[in-house]
Design a protein around this motif. Sequence first.
Motif, PDB file in Angstrom:
ATOM      1  N   ARG A 927      -5.524  40.482 -84.770  1.00 50.92           N
ATOM      2  CA  ARG A 927      -4.311  40.234 -84.002  1.00 50.92           C
ATOM      3  C   ARG A 927      -4.437  38.906 -83.260  1.00 50.92           C
ATOM      4  N   ALA A 928      -3.336  38.458 -82.674  1.00 52.88           N
ATOM      5  CA  ALA A 928      -3.335  37.190 -81.948  1.00 52.88           C
ATOM      6  C   ALA A 928      -4.408  37.215 -80.866  1.00 52.88           C
ATOM      7  N   GLY A 929      -5.278  36.202 -80.887  1.00 50.19           N
ATOM      8  CA  GLY A 929      -6.351  36.115 -79.903  1.00 50.19           C
ATOM      9  C   GLY A 929      -7.476  37.082 -80.134  1.00 50.19           C
ATOM     10  N   SER A 930      -7.449  37.844 -81.237  1.00 47.41           N
ATOM     11  CA  SER A 930      -8.491  38.837 -81.507  1.00 47.41           C
ATOM     12  C   SER A 930      -8.843  38.792 -82.992  1.00 47.41           C
ATOM     13  N   PRO A 931      -9.702  37.835 -83.411  1.00 51.06           N
ATOM     14  CA  PRO A 931     -10.079  37.758 -84.831  1.00 51.06           C
ATOM     15  C   PRO A 931     -10.929  38.965 -85.232  1.00 51.06           C
ATOM     16  N   PRO A 932     -10.858  39.356 -86.495  1.00 55.16           N
ATOM     17  CA  PRO A 932     -11.632  40.522 -86.936  1.00 55.16           C
ATOM     18  C   PRO A 932     -13.122  40.204 -87.022  1.00 55.16           C
ATOM     19  N   SER A 933     -13.927  41.214 -86.874  1.00 57.93           N
ATOM     20  CA  SER A 933     -15.376  41.051 -86.975  1.00 57.93           C
ATOM     21  C   SER A 933     -15.848  41.429 -88.363  1.00 57.93           C
ATOM     22  N   GLY A 934     -17.097  41.011 -88.693  1.00 55.74           N
ATOM     23  CA  GLY A 934     -17.701  41.339 -89.976  1.00 55.74           C
ATOM     24  C   GLY A 934     -18.661  42.504 -89.848  1.00 55.74           C
ATOM     25  N   HIS A 935     -19.320  42.810 -90.959  1.00 58.23           N
ATOM     26  CA  HIS A 935     -20.208  43.959 -90.973  1.00 58.23           C
ATOM     27  C   HIS A 935     -21.148  43.851 -92.164  1.00 58.23           C
ATOM     28  N   SER A 936     -22.255  44.572 -92.075  1.00 51.48           N
ATOM     29  CA  SER A 936     -23.212  44.623 -93.180  1.00 51.48           C
ATOM     30  C   SER A 936     -23.583  46.076 -93.435  1.00 51.48           C
ATOM     31  N   PHE A 937     -23.361  46.542 -94.686  1.00 54.17           N
ATOM     32  CA  PHE A 937     -23.789  47.880 -95.088  1.00 54.17           C
ATOM     33  C   PHE A 937     -25.165  47.759 -95.738  1.00 54.17           C
ATOM     34  N   ASP A 938     -26.194  48.326 -95.115  1.00 50.75           N
ATOM     35  CA  ASP A 938     -27.565  48.250 -95.622  1.00 50.75           C
ATOM     36  C   ASP A 938     -27.873  49.515 -96.404  1.00 50.75           C
ATOM     37  N   VAL A 939     -28.198  49.338 -97.729  1.00 54.21           N
ATOM     38  CA  VAL A 939     -28.423  50.484 -98.604  1.00 54.21           C
ATOM     39  C   VAL A 939     -29.823  50.372 -99.200  1.00 54.21           C
ATOM     40  N   PRO A 940     -30.661  51.404 -99.094  1.00 53.97           N
ATOM     41  CA  PRO A 940     -32.033  51.346 -99.630  1.00 53.97           C
ATOM     42  C   PRO A 940     -32.046  51.442-101.163  1.00 53.97           C
ATOM     43  N   GLU A 941     -33.231  51.333-101.734  1.00 54.01           N
ATOM     44  CA  GLU A 941     -33.406  51.456-103.190  1.00 54.01           C
ATOM     45  C   GLU A 941     -33.017  52.858-103.646  1.00 54.01           C
ATOM     46  N   MET A 942     -32.309  52.898-104.789  1.00 57.50           N
ATOM     47  CA  MET A 942     -31.851  54.165-105.340  1.00 57.50           C
ATOM     48  C   MET A 942     -32.195  54.203-106.825  1.00 57.50           C
ATOM     49  N   PRO A 943     -32.120  55.386-107.464  1.00 57.85           N
ATOM     50  CA  PRO A 943     -32.483  55.476-108.893  1.00 57.85           C
ATOM     51  C   PRO A 943     -31.520  54.686-109.773  1.00 57.85           C
ATOM     52  N   GLU A 944     -31.925  54.490-111.027  1.00 53.83           N
ATOM     53  CA  GLU A 944     -31.106  53.792-112.001  1.00 53.83           C
ATOM     54  C   GLU A 944     -29.771  54.532-112.196  1.00 53.83           C
ATOM     55  N   GLY A 945     -28.680  53.763-112.309  1.00 54.20           N
ATOM     56  CA  GLY A 945     -27.370  54.366-112.584  1.00 54.20           C
ATOM     57  C   GLY A 945     -26.521  54.602-111.356  1.00 54.20           C
ATOM     58  N   TYR A 946     -26.995  54.288-110.165  1.00 47.68           N
ATOM     59  CA  TYR A 946     -26.202  54.468-108.950  1.00 47.68           C
ATOM     60  C   TYR A 946     -25.183  53.329-108.815  1.00 47.68           C
ATOM     61  N   HIS A 947     -24.066  53.651-108.187  1.00 47.64           N
ATOM     62  CA  HIS A 947     -23.041  52.665-107.914  1.00 47.64           C
ATOM     63  C   HIS A 947     -22.644  52.730-106.442  1.00 47.64           C
ATOM     64  N   VAL A 948     -22.287  51.558-105.928  1.00 49.17           N
ATOM     65  CA  VAL A 948     -21.782  51.452-104.560  1.00 49.17           C
ATOM     66  C   VAL A 948     -20.349  50.936-104.614  1.00 49.17           C
ATOM     67  N   MET A 949     -19.452  51.565-103.825  1.00 51.76           N
ATOM     68  CA  MET A 949     -18.092  51.061-103.647  1.00 51.76           C
ATOM     69  C   MET A 949     -17.871  50.789-102.160  1.00 51.76           C
ATOM     70  N   ILE A 950     -17.225  49.648-101.870  1.00 47.17           N
ATOM     71  CA  ILE A 950     -16.788  49.335-100.519  1.00 47.17           C
ATOM     72  C   ILE A 950     -15.254  49.436-100.523  1.00 47.17           C
ATOM     73  N   LEU A 951     -14.710  50.371 -99.738  1.00 46.56           N
ATOM     74  CA  LEU A 951     -13.264  50.618 -99.687  1.00 46.56           C
ATOM     75  C   LEU A 951     -12.694  50.051 -98.390  1.00 46.56           C
ATOM     76  N   LEU A 952     -11.662  49.187 -98.542  1.00 46.24           N
ATOM     77  CA  LEU A 952     -10.934  48.657 -97.389  1.00 46.24           C
ATOM     78  C   LEU A 952      -9.529  49.267 -97.377  1.00 46.24           C
ATOM     79  N   SER A 953      -9.164  49.868 -96.241  1.00 41.87           N
ATOM     80  CA  SER A 953      -7.789  50.300 -96.000  1.00 41.87           C
ATOM     81  C   SER A 953      -7.243  49.410 -94.888  1.00 41.87           C
TER      82      SER A 953
END
Length: 990
Positions: A927-953
């Motif tokens: 919003r005016a005078g209030s820029p959005p902040s960022g973020h970091s999703f930290d995910v450890p090692e997982m087995p073969e075949g895993y998938h990650v999705m980042i969903l923005l609404s």
Amino acid sequence: MADSSRRGFQGAGLFSKHTSSVFTFAKPLSILLLASGLLACGGGGGSSSSSGSIAACSGADFTATQYEAGDSAELITKKSLSQIYLMQGSDALPLESTPSDMGYFITVPMTPDLAANGGTVSYEAELDGKRCALPSLDVTPLPQADDDSYGDMLDAMELVVSNLETMLAYDANAITQGEINSDPLMLFAHWIHEVFTDPNSELSPTYQRNLMASFSDADKQYFAQIIEKLDLSNSLQNLAQDFDQSLFNVNIQPKAIRLANARTAREPATLHAQSCTNRFNDSSRYKVDIYDAASLSIGMKLAYQAQEKINNAQANAAAAARKGTAVNVLSTAGSLAKGGAYAGPLAALGAIAGYASFENDVGNAQMAKLLPSKISRTDLQIIPKAQLEEDYTEKFSNPSWTFSVNASSESYNLSKQIADLALNALGASQLPVDAQVMAGFTEVSNRVIADANATDCDLIVPAITWRNIPIDAEHAEVTLLSGSAFELDNSNKKVLKPVAIGESELEVKLKPDSYPSFSNTLAQQRATQKIENLQKTITFGSNPIIVNNPGEVIDIEVLIKNSVSPEKFLVDHSVGVLASSSRSGNIVTLSIDTPNDTSKYPQSITVASTSMSLLPNGDRKTFAAIELKGLEIEIEEIQSGFCDSGTYIEVNNAKVSGEKTDDSVTWTASGGTIVTLLDNHIRFEAQQPGEYTLTATSNEDSNVSKSVVITAGNCSSNMFMHGKVTTNAESPDVSGNCPVNNPDDTEEVTAYGKEVDTFININPTNIRSKMSTFGPGQAINFNQSDSGTYAHSYEINETCYTKQIDLIASSSGQVSSVGDGRVNFNTEHTTKGDCYASQESDGSNTTLCTLAGAGETYQIIWMFDHKQARSYNVVNALSCTAPPVNYPQGFPTSPDMVYQLLMYDENNQFVDPSLMTTQPAFSTNCRAGSPPSGHSFDVPEMPEGYHVMILLSMAYPVGKLPDLSGGNNPGATSLPASGKITGYIQVQPQ
């Protein structure tokens, strides 16, 4: 008048229609804003004319200049009379008056001097709020009266009281305190008995006879003149005769009306009182027992006759005149009283006024109010039911009708009778009459009320209802209004004879001569009922009956409806099949042996009714063909579309059924690649996104095929999106009958991709079929407006007023995918609503607000293969200029952007990310005078075949509401708002 219930805030599209998996804007702006101004209210009495001049009463005059004492003089005037005064020197004595056809009736005074000698009287009046003098009247004396008139009146009053007590079943020697405490009529009868028989009460004939002995001959002559002028003795004798027909011992027909000792149709009365509510609740003593058509007819006729007497204008006017004259006599004589010297004569005048009031107010009221006077409900039923099976009378008797009604009495205010009688006996409250004049009557009256603990009670007998009174054919008129399905039995009008399939409408109504009512119309004393004969039907569960494999045994259900004898049926079939049947209720199950030889098809089977039928005559049967199923192909999805190394893949199968010798098919496709598998299975592959047609054709009959359209997703992208931009300025309502038409209120919408209502069961395999890809070079472009000049039209006192309103709602820009997980924004929205002052037809002020809104909503998913430990960085390099929407206090708001981490295992099953990372979701505002902040999703090692999705609404509404803080009335104001989004958002693994 404008329709205020439809006016106020009108929700713009963004605020009312957008939803996402995180945000829900559920019509937040449907806020009614009607700030009504208060009208100045006031009032006051008429001004007083110090001169009392005749000129001030211009247009008001008596019909004559000379009257006999006690006559009713008619004052002709078109003005409103609020009070008439008799002028006695400098004193003004208020008198009673009653409206007439040309003005008002005013009693000519009947003071001792005027009755004996005549004279002149003067009046003043308040006409239309102004005090003025009226012409003087010459009064002639009354003729000589019979000195026995006073005693005759007392004798008549004693008979009235005696007959009233008999009518109400009151016995002074047997009445109990409990009955007085629980039954308002018993309390009323007891009060009447005491105040008219207790020798201490001035209203009792005993007291009056003792008083008469002390009167001079002049006094006796004066009272006799009053009584004869009022014709009071004769009117009381007539009232005594009316009371002689007891409410509870009517002998018109044996047992027609009797005391409701049984519980039949009894309904307790509920009195509206203060401290004694529910104490006067036993209606058994005053609710007569109406239990059939004959007794109801008698009760309604008696009530009607009594009401006729009450409504008789001539008799009513005479009784009202007697009462008014008697009260005015008491008033004028009382005004001349000084000290206690006139106590005896005034007590006699009070008794005369009380007797006149009793005769006018009580009269036939009990008859008219306590007996049934109207029909409050009718109920017509067909026994056993209104819809009959066609063969019903083969097993049962003809149907018949039953007609019942609820009858009601009128509510009855006993307290008003007591209060009116007491007030008239004591005289008007503003008179200078010594309170000791009627002290005995007051003491007796107060004692009875206090003994019954009813000092603060309102003795109301509510409307009594007699429920479900059966009406026989003798007391009703029966008619078949329409249809020919039934006939009335000539020997018994309650019986209906079914003759044909279809409907008839039956009407039953009370005979109006037997049930007279001032309250009811004929329509309220009737009821109608649709009655129907239903044709017997036979329905196969499948028709035709399809044989999948020759020689198989098929079980099929047959439904037999509208029959009381479903067991009466016959099965017939062609020679090529065998059939057996069983029945449960109205369902017949046929077991059919079909031929092995395909050349023997088709076959047939028939089920026919053997029970009676109505007109029109005809066979009640149903035929069904038995046929072999034709060759058919169906395509089913075995594995839904997924991406593998950039290739879109789908697995399908062709199922072949029906009459066939070859189960195989040949597959073709409009593009892509087909890999043939076993048992008509194929794998379809496509390198490019788009729509492809896949067709399976029978190898036995090339004319038989089945096609399906496949939408191949873009497997080159890891981004998916749905976006929507909504722009809406809602046109104002047009209220009343004003002829103003605004443009159709249609919001402008630009959308991209498929909208996902819920992310349950979404996974990396099916995401391309559930959402739209958003690869490099793809964009959503928009340039739309719902702006314009609108008219709000409103009606005040049948005059139309129009307010022109300029509303703005526009949106433009682009949102694009540029690769590397980056989405660029360059969008802009401008809105302007308006609040303006209006006025209702009653003069109250109203503020009306019409809103405009715009904005954009998105669902964006970034999908990644995941094995080694890494971070997914969210970069919000956006600049937003729109201020927050000023929602009303207490209204829930949501953040502009919500990011969620979704994780799936090698089998595409959802894995709870909170088990492996500390913050699987985060939100921020832009919003005016209030820029959005960022973020970091930290995910450890997982087995073969895993998938990650980042969903923005994401939701970005732009709009302005009026200031409602503290319950403010916003007043006339403009509501402008604007906002831009520039920059980009990006999700990248590190």
